[in-house]
Design an enzyme around this catalytic site. Structure first.
Site, PDB file in Angstrom:
ATOM      1  N   ASN A   6      63.457  91.784 109.220  1.00 29.99           N
ATOM      2  CA  ASN A   6      64.339  90.861 109.202  1.00 29.99           C
ATOM      3  C   ASN A   6      65.339  91.180 108.089  1.00 29.99           C
ATOM      4  OD1 ASN A   6      65.658  88.277 108.742  1.00 29.99           O
ATOM      5  ND2 ASN A   6      64.169  87.320 110.260  1.00 29.99           N
ATOM      6  N   HIS A   9      68.306  87.937 104.902  1.00 31.80           N
ATOM      7  CA  HIS A   9      68.714  87.581 103.532  1.00 31.80           C
ATOM      8  C   HIS A   9      69.507  88.559 102.725  1.00 31.80           C
ATOM      9  CE1 HIS A   9      66.206  84.037 103.759  1.00 31.80           C
ATOM     10  NE2 HIS A   9      65.229  84.631 104.024  1.00 31.80           N
ATOM     11  N   HIS A  42      68.624  86.232 112.584  1.00 28.27           N
ATOM     12  CA  HIS A  42      68.578  84.781 112.891  1.00 28.27           C
ATOM     13  C   HIS A  42      69.776  84.175 113.062  1.00 28.27           C
ATOM     14  CE1 HIS A  42      66.657  80.698 112.918  1.00 28.27           C
ATOM     15  NE2 HIS A  42      67.297  80.661 114.068  1.00 28.27           N
ATOM     16  N   ARG A  44      71.768  81.335 112.959  1.00 30.60           N
ATOM     17  CA  ARG A  44      71.424  79.800 112.869  1.00 30.60           C
ATOM     18  C   ARG A  44      72.585  79.084 113.368  1.00 30.60           C
ATOM     19  NH1 ARG A  44      66.689  78.512 109.638  1.00 30.60           N
ATOM     20  NH2 ARG A  44      67.305  76.452 110.041  1.00 30.60           N
ATOM     21  N   ARG A  48      74.268  79.923 108.172  1.00 33.12           N
ATOM     22  CA  ARG A  48      74.181  79.860 106.660  1.00 33.12           C
ATOM     23  C   ARG A  48      74.060  81.440 106.169  1.00 33.12           C
ATOM     24  NH1 ARG A  48      68.047  77.412 105.766  1.00 33.12           N
ATOM     25  NH2 ARG A  48      69.182  75.844 107.281  1.00 33.12           N
ATOM     26  N   GLU A  69      66.892  85.914 116.837  1.00 31.95           N
ATOM     27  CA  GLU A  69      66.087  84.750 116.716  1.00 31.95           C
ATOM     28  C   GLU A  69      67.237  83.841 117.075  1.00 31.95           C
ATOM     29  OE1 GLU A  69      64.387  84.205 113.024  1.00 31.95           O
ATOM     30  OE2 GLU A  69      63.056  85.955 113.269  1.00 31.95           O
ATOM     31  N   THR A 100      62.532  78.669 108.913  1.00 32.70           N
ATOM     32  CA  THR A 100      61.831  78.340 110.211  1.00 32.70           C
ATOM     33  C   THR A 100      60.499  77.594 109.885  1.00 32.70           C
ATOM     34  OG1 THR A 100      62.962  79.975 111.238  1.00 32.70           O
ATOM     35  CG2 THR A 100      61.487  78.770 112.468  1.00 32.70           C
ATOM     36  N   GLU A 150      55.696  85.287 119.826  1.00 33.96           N
ATOM     37  CA  GLU A 150      55.288  85.566 118.390  1.00 33.96           C
ATOM     38  C   GLU A 150      54.501  84.483 117.531  1.00 33.96           C
ATOM     39  OE1 GLU A 150      58.843  87.170 116.135  1.00 33.96           O
ATOM     40  OE2 GLU A 150      58.005  86.401 114.387  1.00 33.96           O
ATOM     41  N   HIS A 190      56.372  85.653 109.801  1.00 39.28           N
ATOM     42  CA  HIS A 190      56.584  84.652 109.025  1.00 39.28           C
ATOM     43  C   HIS A 190      55.405  84.552 107.624  1.00 39.28           C
ATOM     44  CE1 HIS A 190      58.335  81.004 107.361  1.00 39.28           C
ATOM     45  NE2 HIS A 190      59.326  81.172 108.222  1.00 39.28           N
TER      46      HIS A 190
HETATM   47  N1  PXP Z   1      59.587  85.480 112.566  1.00 41.63           N
HETATM   48  C1  PXP Z   1      60.426  84.614 112.903  1.00 41.63           C
HETATM   49  C2  PXP Z   1      60.371  83.954 114.120  1.00 41.63           C
HETATM   50  C3  PXP Z   1      61.150  83.890 111.637  1.00 41.63           C
HETATM   51  O1  PXP Z   1      62.027  82.778 111.838  1.00 41.63           O
HETATM   52  C4  PXP Z   1      60.982  84.621 110.353  1.00 41.63           C
HETATM   53  C5  PXP Z   1      61.915  84.008 109.491  1.00 41.63           C
HETATM   54  O2  PXP Z   1      63.260  84.157 109.556  1.00 41.63           O
HETATM   55  C6  PXP Z   1      60.314  85.801 110.331  1.00 41.63           C
HETATM   56  C7  PXP Z   1      59.484  86.289 111.361  1.00 41.63           C
HETATM   57  C8  PXP Z   1      60.288  86.600 109.095  1.00 41.63           C
HETATM   58  O3  PXP Z   1      59.834  85.657 108.030  1.00 41.63           O
HETATM   59  P1  PXP Z   1      59.628  86.124 106.560  1.00 41.63           P
HETATM   60  O4  PXP Z   1      61.312  86.063 106.221  1.00 41.63           O
HETATM   61  O5  PXP Z   1      58.872  84.940 105.698  1.00 41.63           O
HETATM   62  O6  PXP Z   1      58.982  87.436 106.616  1.00 41.63           O
END
Ligand code: PXP
Length: 236
Positions: A6, A9, A42, A44, A48, A69, A100, A150, A190
């Site tokens: 992901n 960031h 994602h 959003r 953001r 996402e 999330t 997921e 997550h």
């Molecule tokens: N899976 C989903 C559905 C998420 O919303 C997120 C966070 O955006 C992640 C995985 C990844 O989470 P993390 O950034 O804590 O690894």
């Protein structure tokens, strides 16, 4: 078990100055070259971090698979239907949250979720639902027509002490077994990091872990390819 990275960031850092760097498209390519099996972003409602242009560019440039996402929201869905990502993961969204927080309440909004699943599948997108490891949600997910769930690993990741961690791990194991028995394919994510990701080997039927924050955080010091490779080594 595969790794989806992901890159939200990377965009968070770019948005801090509103300029062009760092470029999420470059991050996606580097993560893929280092061995990621997919790229997750994602989009959003408040934009953001990831912007519409990122998603369109990533659809063109990602060579593995793009996992988008998204909330069950008409405006975001309009963009998603144009992008036609390889996969879409439906997530809950609240403006005030930092990330999330919980899983999608599929049981409480089955008709709405099912309609979103059908629309996304109509453009060839594989759909996953981000849910807490609860039987009620898993049964509803199976009714929704989504191919994947997921499992939200946030409670496991936040558990303090071995007995709490073990309890949360057991919930994930039972949830994965239940989902598999209902014909659902299973991913998880997550809050997973370089210290807790190896625990996911105890969870059966997991196909992919989606990991963001810990990899991008490590990449600040090691570079993204190294950070991805170190996570892959743990998973392998
Ligand atoms: N899976 C989903 C559905 C998420 O919303 C997120 C966070 O955006 C992640 C995985 C990844 O989470 P993390 O950034 O804590 O690894």
């Amino acid at each position: 078990m595969k790794l989806g990275v992901n890159i939200d960031h990377v965009a968070t850092l770019r948005q801090a100055r509103g300029g062009r760097a760092p470029e999420p498209v470059l991050a996606a390519s580097l993560a893929e070259q280092a061995g990621a099996s997919g790229i997750t972003v994602h989009l959003r409602e408040d934009r953001r971090h990831i912007q519409d242009r990122d998603v369109f560019l990533l659809k063109e440039t990602v060579q593995t698979k793009l996992n988008l996402e998204m909330a069950v929201n008409a405006e975001v869905m309009e963009v998603a239907l144009q992008v036609k990502p390889h996969c879409a993961c439906l997530v809950p969204e609240r403006r005030q949250e930092l990330t999330t927080e919980g899983g999608l309440d599929v049981a409480g909004s089955l008709a709405q979720v099912r309609s979103c699943v059908v629309k996304m599948q109509s453009v060839g997108t594989v759909v996953s639902l981000f849910i807490a490891p609860e039987f009620e949600q898993i049964i509803a997910a199976a009714k929704s027509g989504a191919q994947f769930i997921e499992l939200h690993t946030g409670s496991f990741a936040n558990a303090k002490g071995e007995s709490d961690q073990q309890r949360e791990l057991t919930r994930l194991i039972e949830a994965a077994e239940k989902a598999h028995s209902l014909g659902l394919r299973v991913n998880a994510g997550h809050g997973l990091d370089y210290f807790n990701a190896s625990w996911m080997h105890h969870v059966p039927y997991l196909e992919e872990l989606n990991i963001g924050h810990s990899i991008i955080s490590r990449a600040v010091f090691t570079g993204l390819p190294q950070a991805v490779k170190e996570m892959l080594a743990i998973i392998e």
